[in-house]
Design a protein around this motif. Structure first.
Motif, PDB file in Angstrom:
ATOM      1  N   ASP A 153       0.713  -1.251   0.501  1.00 40.36           N
ATOM      2  CA  ASP A 153       0.413   0.077  -0.103  1.00 40.36           C
ATOM      3  C   ASP A 153       1.033   1.439  -0.069  1.00 40.36           C
ATOM      4  OD1 ASP A 153      -2.496  -1.180  -0.629  1.00 40.36           O
ATOM      5  OD2 ASP A 153      -2.670  -1.440   1.913  1.00 40.36           O
ATOM      6  N   GLY A 154       1.952   1.480  -0.459  1.00 44.09           N
ATOM      7  CA  GLY A 154       3.003   2.416  -0.629  1.00 44.09           C
ATOM      8  C   GLY A 154       1.727   3.443  -1.336  1.00 44.09           C
ATOM      9  N   SER A 155       1.452   3.433  -2.218  1.00 44.33           N
ATOM     10  CA  SER A 155       0.841   4.422  -2.784  1.00 44.33           C
ATOM     11  C   SER A 155      -0.115   5.617  -1.803  1.00 44.33           C
ATOM     12  CB  SER A 155       0.009   4.424  -4.734  1.00 44.33           C
ATOM     13  OG  SER A 155       1.017   3.558  -4.932  1.00 44.33           O
ATOM     14  N   SER A 184      -0.346   8.831  -0.324  1.00 43.58           N
ATOM     15  CA  SER A 184      -1.524   9.497  -0.636  1.00 43.58           C
ATOM     16  C   SER A 184      -1.997  10.627   0.297  1.00 43.58           C
ATOM     17  CB  SER A 184      -2.183   9.162  -1.519  1.00 43.58           C
ATOM     18  OG  SER A 184      -3.754   9.340  -0.886  1.00 43.58           O
ATOM     19  N   LEU A 185      -2.192   9.804   1.161  1.00 41.45           N
ATOM     20  CA  LEU A 185      -2.308  10.485   2.737  1.00 41.45           C
ATOM     21  C   LEU A 185      -1.846  10.720   3.321  1.00 41.45           C
ATOM     22  CD1 LEU A 185      -3.027   6.713   4.963  1.00 41.45           C
ATOM     23  CD2 LEU A 185      -5.149   8.245   4.592  1.00 41.45           C
ATOM     24  N   ALA A 186      -0.235  10.789   3.126  1.00 43.11           N
ATOM     25  CA  ALA A 186       0.627  11.586   3.463  1.00 43.11           C
ATOM     26  C   ALA A 186       0.331  13.159   3.422  1.00 43.11           C
ATOM     27  CB  ALA A 186       1.817  11.132   3.473  1.00 43.11           C
ATOM     28  N   CYS A 187      -0.034  13.214   1.361  1.00 39.08           N
ATOM     29  CA  CYS A 187      -0.560  14.497   1.665  1.00 39.08           C
ATOM     30  C   CYS A 187      -1.738  15.185   1.809  1.00 39.08           C
ATOM     31  CB  CYS A 187      -0.516  14.411  -0.627  1.00 39.08           C
ATOM     32  SG  CYS A 187       0.923  13.134  -1.064  1.00 39.08           S
ATOM     33  N   ASN A 188      -2.470  13.970   1.828  1.00 36.09           N
ATOM     34  CA  ASN A 188      -3.532  14.452   2.215  1.00 36.09           C
ATOM     35  C   ASN A 188      -3.735  15.413   3.161  1.00 36.09           C
ATOM     36  OD1 ASN A 188      -5.195  13.840  -0.078  1.00 36.09           O
ATOM     37  ND2 ASN A 188      -5.510  11.972   0.926  1.00 36.09           N
ATOM     38  N   LEU A 189      -2.570  14.297   4.206  1.00 36.59           N
ATOM     39  CA  LEU A 189      -2.791  15.104   6.135  1.00 36.59           C
ATOM     40  C   LEU A 189      -1.907  16.684   5.727  1.00 36.59           C
ATOM     41  CD1 LEU A 189      -1.414  12.290   7.854  1.00 36.59           C
ATOM     42  CD2 LEU A 189      -3.191  13.616   8.600  1.00 36.59           C
ATOM     43  N   TYR A 190      -0.879  17.190   5.203  1.00 43.40           N
ATOM     44  CA  TYR A 190      -0.543  18.607   4.724  1.00 43.40           C
ATOM     45  C   TYR A 190      -1.439  19.459   4.434  1.00 43.40           C
ATOM     46  CZ  TYR A 190       2.125  21.790   2.598  1.00 43.40           C
ATOM     47  OH  TYR A 190       2.736  22.727   1.921  1.00 43.40           O
ATOM     48  N   GLU A 191      -2.175  18.722   3.565  1.00 40.88           N
ATOM     49  CA  GLU A 191      -3.239  19.879   3.344  1.00 40.88           C
ATOM     50  C   GLU A 191      -4.081  20.322   4.239  1.00 40.88           C
ATOM     51  OE1 GLU A 191      -3.159  21.002   0.164  1.00 40.88           O
ATOM     52  OE2 GLU A 191      -1.955  19.703  -0.877  1.00 40.88           O
ATOM     53  N   THR A 192      -4.432  19.034   5.524  1.00 42.66           N
ATOM     54  CA  THR A 192      -5.327  19.278   6.245  1.00 42.66           C
ATOM     55  C   THR A 192      -4.618  20.094   7.585  1.00 42.66           C
ATOM     56  OG1 THR A 192      -6.150  17.069   6.288  1.00 42.66           O
ATOM     57  CG2 THR A 192      -6.421  17.738   8.669  1.00 42.66           C
TER      58      THR A 192
END
Ligand code: F2R
Ligand code: MG
Ligand code: MG
Length: 313
Positions: free
Chosen positions: A290-292, A296-304
């Protein structure tokens, strides 16, 4: 302070460093029985390196923050419980807590069913990285939110203290604070003698750039499943290997023995917070379960994080 682009890359590096450390350390965790058992669970059906409870609970925490924008303890408790799978290798007390919550027991009761004071395992610390991503600019809020996320399964004050110290180290690494400064802050923030003493030993070793062997790291700082036997160890390793490669960090940490997946995962997150995703070997990322999805979770955390910071300031 890192630029916005650098910070986003550090978010991904932190979360992928955590998950990769977990997956690369898991085959070396525990004694003969644990290592033998893991052989049957170490790969996904498509042949990727499988991660353990450390990453599962971090994903749960990340998804819970993305859904609720903060720590909603009742929601998070149910999320942890619904993701529980024996084959991820949860700790014995943590497994009981999660099974009880699944059966409808309130987490405030479930988390004291095995130990009256709650568990002092490192299960809270292994996921506190996620909160460091969100609250890296606000130390008081970071402590408060890590406490809330930890006490659901780990009510013991030592489990919470270890989780806060690991979270602090990650947050300082995200802010590009020098490794020696980080360990000094960890010493200052250690409330109990056991954490403080180990942090002071780490400070001496790092200050003098000593080439301590894996055996002596384990002997002096610990390599066990309790927060007091692993949190400072992981912080020390993340700081010691800050300017070396990710592979060197993992190679050394595997030799420390004991709770290897969690030591690799926590130190891998600190390393990733310093060095970012761009410095993590691509072939390792490509081989990760589940690397991708984690990226993608890390990118969403960045926006949050950006949205939450605007509200706080
Ligand atoms: N489960 C594992 N690894 C299996 C290898 C275990 C090995 N045989 C060993 O015991 O060293 N890994 C995963 O679990 C760790 C995170 O654990 P967590 O979530 O903190 O679990 P738990 O069960 O809450 O606590 C762990 C153990 O610590 C001792 N303990 C906890 N609270 C205590 C208290 N108040 N008094 C006395 N002892 C306490 C118990 O032995 C618990 O079983 C990570 O390594 C993860 O990868
Ligand atoms: Mg694990
Ligand atoms: Mg472990």
């Amino acid at each position: 302070m890192p630029s916005q682009a650098e910070l986003k890359d550090k978010f991904i590096g932190t979360f992928i460093g955590l998950a990769l450390g977990d997956a690369l350390g898991a085959p070396y965790e525990g004694g003969f029985i644990e290592r033998f058992l893991w052989k049957f669970f170490s790969k996904t059906p498509t042949g990727k390196m499988r991660w353990t409870d450390d990453t599962q609970m971090s994903i749960d925490l990340a998804e819970s923050i993305l859904k609720k924008n903060n720590i909603d303890q009742n929601y998070l408790a149910l999320k942890f419980a619904s993701s529980y799978k024996w084959s991820r290798g949860y700790g014995p007390a943590a497994s009981k807590v999660l099974k009880s919550i699944k059966k409808g027991v309130n987490w405030k009761v479930a988390n004291r069913q095995t130990y009256k004071e709650g568990s002092l395992g490192n299960g809270g610390a292994m996921r506190s990285t996620i909160l460091a991503l969100i609250y890296s600019q606000n130390s008081a809020l970071l402590t408060k939110e890590i406490t809330k996320a930890t006490q659901i399964t780990h009510a013991h004050p030592l489990a919470i203290e270890g989780a806060v110290l690991v979270g602090k180290a990650v947050s300082l690494a995200l802010n590009n604070i020098d490794a020696l400064e980080v360990i000094k802050i960890v010493v200052q923030n250690s409330k109990t003698e056991i954490f403080k003493k180990k942090a002071e030993v780490s400070l001496e070793w790092l200050k003098d750039k000593l080439d301590i062997s894996p055996k002596d790291v384990s002997k002096n700082l610990g390599n066990g499943i309790k927060a007091t036997d692993s949190c400072i160890t992981a912080i020390y390793l993340g700081l010691r290997f800050r300017s070396k490669s990710f592979n060197e960090l993992i190679k050394f940490t595997r030799k420390c023995g004991g709770d290897v997946d969690t030591l690799c995962s926590m130190s891998g997150a600190i390393w990733g917070a310093f060095n970012g995703f761009k410095n993590i070997p691509k072939e390792l990322f490509d081989d990760l379960e589940d690397g991708s999805r984690i990226k993608s979770l890390a990118c969403n955390l960045y926006e949050t994080k950006i949205q939450i910071s605007e509200k706080i300031n």
